[in-house]
Motif scaffolding. Structure first.
Motif, PDB file in Angstrom:
ATOM      1  N   LEU A  56      -0.969   6.559   3.898  1.00 48.29           N
ATOM      2  CA  LEU A  56      -0.034   6.242   4.980  1.00 48.29           C
ATOM      3  C   LEU A  56       1.177   5.467   4.466  1.00 48.29           C
ATOM      4  O   LEU A  56       2.292   5.643   4.949  1.00 48.29           O
ATOM      5  N   ASN A  81       0.490  -2.744   5.167  1.00 43.83           N
ATOM      6  CA  ASN A  81      -0.216  -1.466   5.308  1.00 43.83           C
ATOM      7  C   ASN A  81      -1.414  -1.356   4.374  1.00 43.83           C
ATOM      8  O   ASN A  81      -2.389  -0.694   4.710  1.00 43.83           O
ATOM      9  N   SER A 114       1.666   3.167  -2.534  1.00 42.48           N
ATOM     10  CA  SER A 114       1.454   4.078  -3.662  1.00 42.48           C
ATOM     11  C   SER A 114       0.778   5.379  -3.242  1.00 42.48           C
ATOM     12  O   SER A 114       0.540   6.254  -4.068  1.00 42.48           O
ATOM     13  N   THR A 148      -5.958  10.574   4.951  1.00 45.08           N
ATOM     14  CA  THR A 148      -5.633   9.906   3.686  1.00 45.08           C
ATOM     15  C   THR A 148      -6.922   9.791   2.873  1.00 45.08           C
ATOM     16  O   THR A 148      -7.979  10.223   3.308  1.00 45.08           O
ATOM     17  N   ASN A 200     -11.577   5.857  -1.294  1.00 48.52           N
ATOM     18  CA  ASN A 200     -11.376   4.536  -1.912  1.00 48.52           C
ATOM     19  C   ASN A 200     -12.269   3.445  -1.316  1.00 48.52           C
ATOM     20  O   ASN A 200     -12.167   2.279  -1.712  1.00 48.52           O
ATOM     21  N   VAL A 215      -6.638   8.882  10.114  1.00 48.85           N
ATOM     22  CA  VAL A 215      -5.438   9.470   9.516  1.00 48.85           C
ATOM     23  C   VAL A 215      -5.885  10.201   8.246  1.00 48.85           C
ATOM     24  O   VAL A 215      -6.784   9.726   7.536  1.00 48.85           O
ATOM     25  N   ARG A 245      -0.997  -1.772  -6.282  1.00 50.42           N
ATOM     26  CA  ARG A 245      -1.353  -2.110  -7.680  1.00 50.42           C
ATOM     27  C   ARG A 245      -0.824  -1.086  -8.674  1.00 50.42           C
ATOM     28  O   ARG A 245      -0.387  -1.434  -9.741  1.00 50.42           O
ATOM     29  N   ARG A 246      -0.855   0.197  -8.326  1.00 50.09           N
ATOM     30  CA  ARG A 246      -0.544   1.248  -9.316  1.00 50.09           C
ATOM     31  C   ARG A 246       0.965   1.465  -9.441  1.00 50.09           C
ATOM     32  O   ARG A 246       1.582   2.161  -8.620  1.00 50.09           O
ATOM     33  N   ASP A 297      -0.890  -7.124  -6.539  1.00 54.33           N
ATOM     34  CA  ASP A 297      -2.310  -7.006  -6.195  1.00 54.33           C
ATOM     35  C   ASP A 297      -2.620  -8.006  -5.087  1.00 54.33           C
ATOM     36  O   ASP A 297      -2.537  -9.226  -5.296  1.00 54.33           O
ATOM     37  N   LEU A 298      -3.005  -7.508  -3.925  1.00 58.18           N
ATOM     38  CA  LEU A 298      -3.263  -8.393  -2.779  1.00 58.18           C
ATOM     39  C   LEU A 298      -4.519  -9.241  -2.947  1.00 58.18           C
ATOM     40  O   LEU A 298      -4.746 -10.156  -2.158  1.00 58.18           O
ATOM     41  N   TYR A 318     -15.035  -4.029   6.989  1.00 59.16           N
ATOM     42  CA  TYR A 318     -13.720  -3.510   7.391  1.00 59.16           C
ATOM     43  C   TYR A 318     -13.455  -3.863   8.854  1.00 59.16           C
ATOM     44  O   TYR A 318     -12.392  -4.391   9.191  1.00 59.16           O
ATOM     45  N   LYS A 367     -10.372  -6.308  10.099  1.00 60.89           N
ATOM     46  CA  LYS A 367      -9.291  -5.840  10.978  1.00 60.89           C
ATOM     47  C   LYS A 367      -9.258  -6.683  12.266  1.00 60.89           C
ATOM     48  O   LYS A 367      -8.200  -7.033  12.763  1.00 60.89           O
ATOM     49  N   GLY A 413       0.832  -1.218   0.000  1.00 61.84           N
ATOM     50  CA  GLY A 413       0.000   0.000   0.000  1.00 61.84           C
ATOM     51  C   GLY A 413       0.854   1.250   0.000  1.00 61.84           C
ATOM     52  O   GLY A 413       0.488   2.277   0.570  1.00 61.84           O
TER      53      GLY A 413
END
Ligand SMILES: NC(=O)c1ccc[n+]([C@@H]2O[C@H](COP(=O)([O-])OP(=O)(O)OC[C@H]3O[C@@H](n4cnc5c(N)ncnc54)[C@H](OP(=O)(O)O)[C@@H]3O)[C@@H](O)[C@H]2O)c1
Length: 265
Positions: free
Chosen positions: A19, A91, A16, A189, A194, A187, A39-40, A64-65, A154, A158, A14
């Motif tokens: 965080l 991350n 790209s 971001t 997304n 945070v 990915r990017r 890509d996860l 989510y 987690k 993560g």
């Protein structure tokens, strides 16, 4: 981690943006040799260049996860090129903005692929290269302790990470591998931008809590510190968000009343 991370190989997922980008700069400034994944590829290359411009060492490795083949290929690449992984930072992550009643089961599968199964597959592939002193850093959330509406998938993913990595800490101790769980409050971001809606499309909006969230650079600095200090779990969150965790632990009925949605009509 004696001697800090200078000269050590640190693989950050993560990386790209958000965080992960701040973590790349923080570990890079501490002298680590970085492998940056997401990915990017174009954004990873931008971050790797910025780290190099600041005097650090970084290479971009797209992955890509949600794709087991991509994870296996990236892990093989790191084992071949770097040989050893000193720190693996899980991350990358994705959240949700939809009620359970409105979210397709596919949305939950997607969240679990990125937030849980991807990190699990990557960890398993990386264990041999981590043995003998390696450290796994897992970026989690207060959502693992305190479930609020609209982000159920989510929250669940987690929480699942804690179950997985607390067990791994116990199991991998004999191989010299340690685990740090990082429990974060909001945070600043694009995590809400997304986020997934119930139909799997992007939410596309900046939540006020994220806009007013902690500075990613400050959070990243705390994570580097805790990585080096050998901590097992840290919470980085403002007092009002820590209070939500304590309220859930000590006054669960109060907590559940506070997060209820209002009756319809
Ligand atoms: N921001 C917050 O308030 C907050 C609070 C608590 C915890 N966290 C956690 O902090 C971590 C970082 O999130 P962030 O806030 O920086 O969010 P973000 O700005 O949305 O960044 C997410 C990162 O994950 C990567 N990613 C998403 N799907 C991926 C996939 N399938 N494969 C590989 N990489 C993927 C993205 O890169 P690509 O799009 O290029 O793949 C991006 O680099 C997450 O684990 C999140 O749960 C954030």
């Amino acid at each position: 981690m004696t001697g800090g991370v200078a000269g050590k190989t640190v693989w950050i997922t993560g990386a790209s943006g958000g965080l992960g980008e701040a973590l790349a700069h923080a570990f890079g400034a501490a002298g680590a040799r970085l492998v940056l994944s997401a990915r990017r590829g174009d954004e990873l290359a931008r971050v790797a260049r910025a780290v190099s411009d600041a005097g650090g060492t970084a290479r971009a490795l797209p992955m890509d996860l949600a794709d087991a083949g991509s994870i296996a290929a990236a892990a093989a690449d790191v084992a071949r090129v770097e040989q050893r992984i000193d720190v693996l930072v899980h991350n990358a992550g994705q959240t949700q903005r939809a009620l359970i009643a409105d979210a397709g089961v596919d949305v939950y599968r997607r969240l679990f692929e990125v937030n849980f199964f991807g990190p699990l597959a990557l960890t398993k592939a990386a264990l041999p290269a981590l043995a003998g002193g390696g450290r796994i850093v897992v970026v989690s959330s207060i959502a693992a302790y305190y479930s609020s509406p609209y982000r159920s998938g989510y929250n669940a993913s987690k929480k699942a990470l804690h179950g997985l990595f607390d067990a791994l800490r116990a199991e991998a101790h004999r191989d010299g591998i340690s685990v740090l769980l990082v429990v974060l409050g909001s945070v600043r971001t694009k995590v809400s931008v997304n986020a997934l809606r119930g139909d799997g499309s992007a939410y596309g909006r900046m939540d006020p809590a994220m806009a007013a969230g902690m500075d990613p650079a400050e959070v990243a600095a705390r994570i580097v510190q805790a990585t080096v200090a050998g901590r097992e779990e840290i919470t980085v969150a403002p007092l009002r968000q820590r209070w939500l965790m304590w309220r859930k632990a000590w006054f669960p009925r109060l907590a559940s009343r506070a997060v209820r949605l209002r009756p319809r009509g």
